[in-house]
Design a protein around this motif. Structure first.
Motif, PDB file in Angstrom:
ATOM      1  N   ALA A   7       0.829  -1.204   0.000  1.00  0.00           N
ATOM      2  CA  ALA A   7       0.000   0.000   0.000  1.00  0.00           C
ATOM      3  C   ALA A   7       0.865   1.256   0.000  1.00  0.00           C
ATOM      4  O   ALA A   7       0.545   2.249  -0.674  1.00  0.00           O
ATOM      5  CB  ALA A   7      -0.927  -0.009   1.212  1.00  0.00           C
ATOM      6  N   ALA A   8       1.969   1.225   0.758  1.00  0.00           N
ATOM      7  CA  ALA A   8       2.877   2.374   0.801  1.00  0.00           C
ATOM      8  C   ALA A   8       3.504   2.619  -0.566  1.00  0.00           C
ATOM      9  O   ALA A   8       3.611   3.772  -1.020  1.00  0.00           O
ATOM     10  CB  ALA A   8       3.954   2.144   1.856  1.00  0.00           C
ATOM     11  N   ASN A   9       3.898   1.542  -1.230  1.00  0.00           N
ATOM     12  CA  ASN A   9       4.487   1.687  -2.562  1.00  0.00           C
ATOM     13  C   ASN A   9       3.471   2.220  -3.566  1.00  0.00           C
ATOM     14  O   ASN A   9       3.811   3.018  -4.456  1.00  0.00           O
ATOM     15  CB  ASN A   9       5.040   0.341  -3.037  1.00  0.00           C
ATOM     16  N   GLU A  10       2.230   1.785  -3.430  1.00  0.00           N
ATOM     17  CA  GLU A  10       1.190   2.271  -4.329  1.00  0.00           C
ATOM     18  C   GLU A  10       0.948   3.765  -4.123  1.00  0.00           C
ATOM     19  O   GLU A  10       0.768   4.519  -5.090  1.00  0.00           O
ATOM     20  CB  GLU A  10      -0.105   1.494  -4.099  1.00  0.00           C
ATOM     21  N   ASN A  11       0.989   4.201  -2.859  1.00  0.00           N
ATOM     22  CA  ASN A  11       0.830   5.628  -2.572  1.00  0.00           C
ATOM     23  C   ASN A  11       1.992   6.440  -3.151  1.00  0.00           C
ATOM     24  O   ASN A  11       1.795   7.530  -3.683  1.00  0.00           O
ATOM     25  CB  ASN A  11       0.727   5.854  -1.067  1.00  0.00           C
ATOM     26  N   GLU A  14       1.477   6.912  -6.814  1.00  0.00           N
ATOM     27  CA  GLU A  14       0.503   7.966  -7.092  1.00  0.00           C
ATOM     28  C   GLU A  14       1.116   9.349  -6.884  1.00  0.00           C
ATOM     29  O   GLU A  14       0.854  10.285  -7.657  1.00  0.00           O
ATOM     30  CB  GLU A  14      -0.724   7.779  -6.197  1.00  0.00           C
ATOM     31  N   ILE A  15       1.926   9.476  -5.848  1.00  0.00           N
ATOM     32  CA  ILE A  15       2.612  10.750  -5.609  1.00  0.00           C
ATOM     33  C   ILE A  15       3.549  11.070  -6.770  1.00  0.00           C
ATOM     34  O   ILE A  15       3.637  12.216  -7.223  1.00  0.00           O
ATOM     35  CB  ILE A  15       3.393  10.695  -4.274  1.00  0.00           C
ATOM     36  N   TYR A  18       1.548  12.332  -9.656  1.00  0.00           N
ATOM     37  CA  TYR A  18       1.088  13.703  -9.384  1.00  0.00           C
ATOM     38  C   TYR A  18       2.217  14.703  -9.607  1.00  0.00           C
ATOM     39  O   TYR A  18       2.007  15.774 -10.194  1.00  0.00           O
ATOM     40  CB  TYR A  18       0.571  13.786  -7.947  1.00  0.00           C
ATOM     41  N   SER A 133       8.873   3.846  -4.924  1.00  0.00           N
ATOM     42  CA  SER A 133       7.686   2.993  -5.066  1.00  0.00           C
ATOM     43  C   SER A 133       8.034   1.617  -5.617  1.00  0.00           C
ATOM     44  O   SER A 133       7.357   0.630  -5.318  1.00  0.00           O
ATOM     45  CB  SER A 133       6.653   3.669  -5.968  1.00  0.00           C
TER      46      SER A 133
END
Length: 360
Positions: A7-11, A14-15, A18, A133
């Motif tokens: 989940a941390a890697n997925e966030n 996304e960052i 962005y 990520s």
């Protein structure tokens, strides 16, 4: 990998996305600022005076008078475009730059450079977030290679500016092509964060691919200099032949460095990075030996990397021994860079080989 780590890697991915899109927005603002710099620079009295003195109508232009103390005046001879003893070279000064010597143009130029630096920092942060990520070097596929490539190209430009090199003319071209590169990357080349095949799990990924990216970025800057040389050389040839270039053409080209300066710039850039490109190919061969048991497999990527090396070697050899300067050298430099571009886009997308495991 635990669910929490995933989940941390997925966030982080996304960052990264962005930040890349944010950098594109800032690059767009820098693009408009560069346009404003060139627009207001076109109103420069310096540029108009230079055109009047060196253009085809110079003979019909009034004499240049300088008023001294007591009202006395002195008449100065008009400067002329002269040809040096070396064939194909002219004694022409560099232009005043994109801002054209105007205060307003210079202001927009400074804003453009500041925005470019800001976009570079945002894009670099996006590349770092992508690396975090995927927990590896952020250049395992074409998307990652592209965003890193444009980051390095802008970084080289900013370093040259910091070193007080005359590269301000490159800003608009660089920002335009960076936007094109990032647009292609996020539209057609995007790949979700993922781990690599076992063959790529090597410290050579950091060494070989990073040097390939850096070489490509510097080769790009050298190619940009060669392209602008061809335009500026044609402009100077028209003036020398007594012809009058169009108003828009004059407004733009009179502010560039001289053809001789652009030719020298392109040569020095390509010559400086060529040894590193040689190392890139050698490093790739060593990595291939570790991963596949053979140093050379005649893979399309290997073949075109060598073709690119030969093209740049011919360019440098012709400059050093045959005295090739000017248009012939510029065409050869552009052919060499075209080989590099084909090796990246054409070979990766259209041809299959051992380097196709990463997809796009």
């Amino acid at each position: 990998m635990t669910p929490l780590a995933a989940a941390a890697n997925e966030n982080l991915a996304e960052i990264s996305n962005y930040l890349i899109y944010s950098s594109m927005a800032v690059y767009m603002l820098a693009f408009f600022a560069h346009i404003a710099e060139w627009t207001f620079g076109s109103r420069s009295k310096v540029g108009r005076t230079a055109a009047a003195l060196t253009g085809a109508d110079a003979a019909a232009a009034p004499a240049v008078q300088v008023r001294g103390k007591g009202g006395a005046t002195a008449v100065l001879d008009r400067p002329k475009v002269t040809t040096r003893s070396a064939v194909g070279t002219r004694d022409v000064p560099d232009g005043p730059g994109a801002a054209g010597g105007t205060v307003q143009g210079d202001l927009y130029g400074r804003i453009a450079v500041s925005l470019t630096a800001l976009a570079f920092l945002v894009e670099a942060a996006g590349v770092v977030a992508r690396a975090l990520s995927v927990e590896r070097a952020p250049w395992g596929n074409m998307y990652e290679f592209s965003i890193t490539f444009s980051t390095v190209a802008v970084g080289v430009y900013l370093v040259l500016l910091a070193l007080k090199k005359n590269v301000g003319w490159l800003g608009l071209i660089l920002v335009t092509t960076v936007l094109l590169d990032l647009g292609i990357a996020v539209t057609w080349l995007y790949t979700d964060s993922d781990q690599l095949v076992p063959a790529l799990h090597s410290y050579w990924l950091w060494i070989h691919v990073s040097t390939a990216i850096f070489c490509g970025a510097v080769f790009y800057i050298g190619a940009a200099g060669a392209v602008l040389y061809l335009f500026r050389d044609s402009y100077e040839s028209q003036l020398e032949a007594g012809r009058t270039p169009g108003r828009f053409r004059t407004s733009v080209l009179e502010r560039l460095p001289s053809a001789a300066s652009l030719d020298k710039f392109s040569y020095r850039i390509n010559a400086a990075v060529f040894p590193l490109w040689t190392f890139t190919i050698i490093a790739g061969a060593i990595w291939a030996g570790d991963a596949w048991g053979r140093y050379w497999n005649w893979d399309p990527k290997e073949v075109w990397s060598f073709v690119t090396w030969v093209a740049y070697a011919c360019y440098l050899h012709a400059r050093a021994t045959a005295g090739w300067k000017g248009r012939k050298a510029a065409y050869l430099a552009l052919f060499a860079f075209a080989c590099w571009i084909w090796n990246y886009y054409g070979v990766n997308i259209l041809l299959s080989g051992k380097h196709s495991y990463a997809g796009v």
